[in-house]
Write a protein that holds these residues in place. Structure first.
Motif: not given
Length: 277
Positions: A62-65, A149-151, A246-247
């Motif tokens: 899972i990644s963000g920012g 999953i990339d937010l 997923f994005t």
């Protein structure tokens, strides 16, 4: 550059991460090195989390920012670590990138300080250090992820790469890169989101075709020549580390609480569906 610092990477990301690590024996903070931006040097970290009793856990990233003006991804990752993580530790092992672009996060700026879009730099011979650090840590862990999953968020004022502000959706949508159509779940994710927030019903989003309201399925949905180059984080992960990526995209126009709630609902739904597959 004239940018103003609007939030603190140290106070809103690093300090909470290390507090959580002190409370959780299964929570390991891994250094990715440092990124220098003028007078400021940012340490980059990822989080490796294990737990429960099942020996054969499936890995999830899972990644963000990665885009600094999309802060809900960072806040959603932090909230997931704090509140939702424990519900999935029996089945999954997690590798989490809470904030890939700390300079952009602090200055509410899409790019890094070199004005580079990190999410176009997952390619050979890049000189974008944030992308390099991510690639190196992935190589070090050598995990094969059941999904990633990339937010992200959609900035209503974004205009670039041949698109104008009029092309920006103001509702939720997502990409799912997965060649095996039998394991796709994007339609079921947006069905859950639709109960709490509007979902984009456009036939095309940035040139990509929506096969189901709010869902762009790759590879067949790809119509954007920039995305077709395969230099985004999602494309890199899908090509090298996972069969299903997923994005997620929430609009920046929603209040932060709503954006985080929608992100968490989507993430939980993906993990629950993959758990029961």
């Amino acid at each position: 550059m004239g940018l103003v610092k609007v939030r603190s990477y140290r106070e809103e990301v690093l300090e909470p991460l290390f507090t959580m690590a002190r409370r959780n024996l299964n929570f390991s903070i891994e250094s990715m090195g440092f990124v220098d931006h003028g007078l400021v040097t940012y340490p980059l970290f990822c989080v490796s989390v294990t737990g429960g009793t099942v020996k054969e856990k499936r890995d999830v990233l899972i990644s963000g920012g990665i885009h600094g003006e999309e802060p809900a991804g960072v806040y959603s990752v932090m909230k997931f670590l704090e509140s939702d993580l424990h519900s999935f530790l029996d089945e999954y092992r997690f590798l989490i990138f809470p904030c890939i672009n700390p300079f952009g996060f602090e200055h509410n700026y899409r790019f890094n300080s070199d004005r580079v879009d990190i999410n176009r730099q997952f390619k050979p011979k890049t000189d974008c250090w944030e992308a390099v650090k991510v690639v190196r840590i992935l190589s070090r862990f050598r995990r094969r992820f059941v999904c990633t999953i990339d937010l992200h968020e959609t900035d209503p004022n974004w205009a670039d790469e041949g698109f104008t502000a009029a092309d920006n959706p103001h509702t939720f949508y997502m990409w799912e890169s997965c060649a095996d159509k039998s394991i796709r779940v994007g339609d079921r994710v947006t069905d859950v989101v639709r109960r709490m927030a509007p979902v984009c019903d456009w036939a095309k989003i940035y040139g990509d075709a929506s096969s189901y309201p709010g869902v762009i399925w790759y590879p067949e949905g790809c119509g954007n020549p920039v995305y077709a180059q395969g230099t985004t984080l999602e494309a890199y992960l899908n090509a090298n580390y996972t069969p299903q990526s997923f994005t997620l995209e929430t609009p920046c126009g929603w209040d932060m609480e709503k954006r985080v709630a929608v992100n968490l609902a989507a993430v939980r739904t993906i993990l629950e569906l993959k758990r029961n597959a």
